[in-house]
Design a protein around this motif. Structure first.
Motif, PDB file in Angstrom:
ATOM      1  N   TYR A  70      69.682  74.308  64.247  1.00 50.74           N
ATOM      2  CA  TYR A  70      69.025  73.266  63.456  1.00 50.74           C
ATOM      3  C   TYR A  70      68.004  73.877  62.499  1.00 50.74           C
ATOM      4  O   TYR A  70      67.882  73.455  61.339  1.00 50.74           O
ATOM      5  N   LEU A  71      67.240  74.868  62.974  1.00 49.14           N
ATOM      6  CA  LEU A  71      66.255  75.520  62.112  1.00 49.14           C
ATOM      7  C   LEU A  71      66.936  76.209  60.929  1.00 49.14           C
ATOM      8  O   LEU A  71      66.457  76.125  59.786  1.00 49.14           O
ATOM      9  N   MET A  72      68.050  76.892  61.184  1.00 49.62           N
ATOM     10  CA  MET A  72      68.762  77.571  60.096  1.00 49.62           C
ATOM     11  C   MET A  72      69.396  76.568  59.142  1.00 49.62           C
ATOM     12  O   MET A  72      69.405  76.766  57.920  1.00 49.62           O
ATOM     13  N   LYS A  73      69.926  75.498  59.693  1.00 52.47           N
ATOM     14  CA  LYS A  73      70.496  74.441  58.860  1.00 52.47           C
ATOM     15  C   LYS A  73      69.425  73.873  57.929  1.00 52.47           C
ATOM     16  O   LYS A  73      69.643  73.698  56.726  1.00 52.47           O
ATOM     17  N   GLN A  74      68.254  73.587  58.495  1.00 52.44           N
ATOM     18  CA  GLN A  74      67.156  73.055  57.701  1.00 52.44           C
ATOM     19  C   GLN A  74      66.768  74.018  56.585  1.00 52.44           C
ATOM     20  O   GLN A  74      66.550  73.612  55.434  1.00 52.44           O
ATOM     21  N   ALA A  75      66.691  75.304  56.922  1.00 54.98           N
ATOM     22  CA  ALA A  75      66.307  76.298  55.916  1.00 54.98           C
ATOM     23  C   ALA A  75      67.355  76.402  54.809  1.00 54.98           C
ATOM     24  O   ALA A  75      67.015  76.452  53.616  1.00 54.98           O
ATOM     25  N   LEU A  76      68.632  76.448  55.195  1.00 53.59           N
ATOM     26  CA  LEU A  76      69.707  76.617  54.213  1.00 53.59           C
ATOM     27  C   LEU A  76      69.936  75.360  53.381  1.00 53.59           C
ATOM     28  O   LEU A  76      70.555  75.431  52.318  1.00 53.59           O
ATOM     29  N   GLU A  77      69.423  74.233  53.841  1.00 55.14           N
ATOM     30  CA  GLU A  77      69.536  72.997  53.072  1.00 55.14           C
ATOM     31  C   GLU A  77      68.307  72.731  52.201  1.00 55.14           C
ATOM     32  O   GLU A  77      68.204  71.678  51.562  1.00 55.14           O
ATOM     33  N   GLY A  78      67.386  73.688  52.164  1.00 59.54           N
ATOM     34  CA  GLY A  78      66.214  73.548  51.304  1.00 59.54           C
ATOM     35  C   GLY A  78      65.019  72.932  51.975  1.00 59.54           C
ATOM     36  O   GLY A  78      64.033  72.578  51.312  1.00 59.54           O
ATOM     37  N   GLY A  79      65.044  72.788  53.302  1.00 59.41           N
ATOM     38  CA  GLY A  79      63.925  72.218  54.030  1.00 59.41           C
ATOM     39  C   GLY A  79      62.792  73.211  54.200  1.00 59.41           C
ATOM     40  O   GLY A  79      62.843  74.347  53.727  1.00 59.41           O
ATOM     41  N   GLU A  80      61.773  72.779  54.908  1.00 56.43           N
ATOM     42  CA  GLU A  80      60.588  73.611  55.103  1.00 56.43           C
ATOM     43  C   GLU A  80      60.918  74.835  55.950  1.00 56.43           C
ATOM     44  O   GLU A  80      61.621  74.758  56.950  1.00 56.43           O
ATOM     45  N   ILE A  81      60.417  75.978  55.505  1.00 59.96           N
ATOM     46  CA  ILE A  81      60.556  77.230  56.255  1.00 59.96           C
ATOM     47  C   ILE A  81      59.155  77.762  56.517  1.00 59.96           C
ATOM     48  O   ILE A  81      58.354  77.889  55.591  1.00 59.96           O
ATOM     49  N   SER A  82      58.853  78.067  57.752  1.00 66.31           N
ATOM     50  CA  SER A  82      57.505  78.526  58.097  1.00 66.31           C
ATOM     51  C   SER A  82      57.572  79.752  58.987  1.00 66.31           C
ATOM     52  O   SER A  82      58.654  80.210  59.387  1.00 66.31           O
ATOM     53  N   GLY A  83      56.393  80.248  59.315  1.00 57.83           N
ATOM     54  CA  GLY A  83      56.319  81.356  60.264  1.00 57.83           C
ATOM     55  C   GLY A  83      56.864  80.969  61.616  1.00 57.83           C
ATOM     56  O   GLY A  83      57.404  81.813  62.345  1.00 57.83           O
ATOM     57  N   SER A  84      56.749  79.689  61.978  1.00 57.24           N
ATOM     58  CA  SER A  84      57.299  79.220  63.241  1.00 57.24           C
ATOM     59  C   SER A  84      58.822  79.322  63.244  1.00 57.24           C
ATOM     60  O   SER A  84      59.428  79.704  64.257  1.00 57.24           O
ATOM     61  N   THR A  85      59.444  79.006  62.111  1.00 58.51           N
ATOM     62  CA  THR A  85      60.903  79.151  61.979  1.00 58.51           C
ATOM     63  C   THR A  85      61.304  80.584  62.263  1.00 58.51           C
ATOM     64  O   THR A  85      62.222  80.855  63.049  1.00 58.51           O
ATOM     65  N   GLN A  86      60.604  81.497  61.628  1.00 57.70           N
ATOM     66  CA  GLN A  86      60.908  82.920  61.792  1.00 57.70           C
ATOM     67  C   GLN A  86      60.677  83.378  63.227  1.00 57.70           C
ATOM     68  O   GLN A  86      61.478  84.143  63.785  1.00 57.70           O
ATOM     69  N   MET A  87      59.609  82.879  63.858  1.00 64.09           N
ATOM     70  CA  MET A  87      59.285  83.274  65.227  1.00 64.09           C
ATOM     71  C   MET A  87      60.407  82.888  66.192  1.00 64.09           C
ATOM     72  O   MET A  87      60.820  83.694  67.035  1.00 64.09           O
ATOM     73  N   HIS A  88      60.916  81.673  66.059  1.00 56.63           N
ATOM     74  CA  HIS A  88      61.959  81.228  66.978  1.00 56.63           C
ATOM     75  C   HIS A  88      63.254  82.020  66.772  1.00 56.63           C
ATOM     76  O   HIS A  88      63.976  82.301  67.747  1.00 56.63           O
ATOM     77  N   LEU A  89      63.543  82.396  65.538  1.00 52.66           N
ATOM     78  CA  LEU A  89      64.735  83.218  65.299  1.00 52.66           C
ATOM     79  C   LEU A  89      64.513  84.644  65.784  1.00 52.66           C
ATOM     80  O   LEU A  89      65.433  85.279  66.305  1.00 52.66           O
ATOM     81  N   ASP A  90      63.291  85.162  65.627  1.00 50.21           N
ATOM     82  CA  ASP A  90      62.982  86.502  66.129  1.00 50.21           C
ATOM     83  C   ASP A  90      63.138  86.575  67.639  1.00 50.21           C
ATOM     84  O   ASP A  90      63.498  87.625  68.185  1.00 50.21           O
TER      85      ASP A  90
END
Length: 405
Positions: free
Chosen positions: A53-73
């Motif tokens: 869901y986080l990647m979908k949101q990012a690839l669809e132009g949604g908000e990307i934050s440090g929290s997004t990156q942390m969960h993927l890391d």
């Protein structure tokens, strides 16, 4: 899953692949049941479904934050979710695409950049790694546990390799850190294969498989290493090498992916496809041989830790266990054998707290049958598990070599 990529995402080289993977996901949540980080953290965003869901949101132009990156890391890239997924979602490729895209959007802290740059500088360079390890051993009493836990607890020197050259030849990827951390692994491999009339041919020009760079989001650098390896191996391939053998399943999983990752490169696509087809984990070569020739003499009780890159990425779960059983070794039962040990390449360094919890859980499972030794098929898992200073951890081929009559 309905998907509408943003204009920026549509310009990505792998945009169509990302969209196709997203659409395969039916958000059933079965993946969370076998995700190691979800089991520990209990946060939806620390499971595969949440990360998708986080990647979908990012690839669809949604908000990307440090929290997004942390969960993927925090994702181990263990691919346990792929084994579980009923829809066949190609999660690891989506993760590579998503991480690479988000890396361009979210600046990392100076400390994080320095750590990742240091790993990319040291780990792929075998000579530099060996020199630093030698220095570390000299000053070991002065070093903190956070460093010594990544160093071998005892030196096991390499025994000589056979000098006889057989008609059957296979290439071997020597590895970056394995020659220093476990120098006898490839030598043992050469001696065992020699019993079957197979010679190992090192390609001196070949280096790091590229996984370290690629999975630290320096993807172009990782693919450049793949191209250099293909060039180094190609003369021997054309001369009739039967296979490219890996004794580290992490490297093997990445080399087997060369064909997919370079399929859009007109100069290397066909060569990469052939290299991936020739890439074999050591167990794939040995299980086809007449194992009785080894005349094993042993009563050793062992627990086998099957690395994620062997069971989930290469789909070779049970293969090593079968070979060891055929050879006469006694294997103790391992509960939850599908779960990751927490090594996961550089994960034990970039995510030390989660990694240590996963390691301790894995060791409890491995030691539950009271084995004399734990064996595995990947240098990262071996070093990580052995760093707890509990039951000794070795590569399984070394134990086979020592037991040969």
């Amino acid at each position: 899953m309905q998907t509408n990529l943003s204009e920026a995402a549509k310009r990505l080289p792998r945009a169509e692949e990302a969209e196709s993977i997203l659409r395969n996901c039916v958000h059933c949540g079965f993946c969370n049941a076998t995700c190691p980080t979800y089991q520990i953290v209990g946060d939806e965003l620390d499971g595969p479904r949440g990360r998708i869901y986080l990647m979908k949101q990012a690839l669809e132009g949604g908000e990307i934050s440090g929290s997004t990156q942390m969960h993927l890391d925090r994702c181990l890239s263990c691919r346990n979710c792929e084994t579980t997924c009923p829809s066949g979602v190609d999660y690891h490729n989506l993760l590579d695409i998503g991480r690479g895209f988000i890396e361009q959007q979210v600046p990392r802290s100076p400390r994080d950049r320095l750590l990742r740059a240091g790993l990319r500088t040291v780990v792929p360079r075998a000579g530099l790694f060996k020199a630093l390890l030698r220095a570390g051993n000299a000053f070991r009493p002065l070093l903190p546990d956070s460093l010594t836990s990544h160093m071998p607890r005892e030196a096991i020197p390499a025994r000589p390799r056979p000098q006889v050259q057989h008609a059957r030849k296979v290439l071997i990827l020597e590895g970056c850190v394995q020659p220093s951390l476990s120098p006898n692994t490839n030598a043992a491999t050469a001696r065992v294969l020699d019993r079957f009339g197979i010679s190992l041919t090192p390609a001196r020009e070949a280096g790091c498989c590229g996984a370290v760079d690629y999975h630290l989001n320096a993807q172009d650098a990782g693919l450049d290493r793949a191209r250099r390896n293909i060039d180094a191996w190609w003369p021997a391939i054309e001369a009739g090498a039967e296979a490219i053998v890996q004794t580290a399943s992490g490297c093997g999983a990445f080399v087997k992916d060369y064909g997919h990752l370079l399929r859009g490169d007109p100069q290397y696509a066909e060569k990469a496809r052939r290299v991936s087809a020739l890439a074999k984990d050591l167990v794939e070569v040995l299980r086809e041989q007449d194992l009785e020739k080894l005349a094993i003499q042993t009563d050793k009780r062992m627990a086998f830790h099957c690395p994620c890159t062997l069971q989930h990425a290469q789909k070779l779960g049970g293969a090593v266990e079968s070979v060891l059983t055929r050879l006469g070794f006694t294997l103790t039962p391992v509960p939850d054998a599908h779960l990751c040990c927490g090594s996961a390449g550089s994960y034990s360094i970039t995510q030390p707290e989660l990694s240590k919890q996963l390691r301790d859980n894995k060791l409890n499972a491995l030691e539950s049958g009271n084995p004399e030794v734990i064996v595995t098929a990947n240098i990262g898992c071996q070093t990580h598990l052995d760093g707890a200073n509990r039951t000794p951890v070795r590569h399984w081929i070394e134990i086979v070599d020592e037991a040969m009559a």
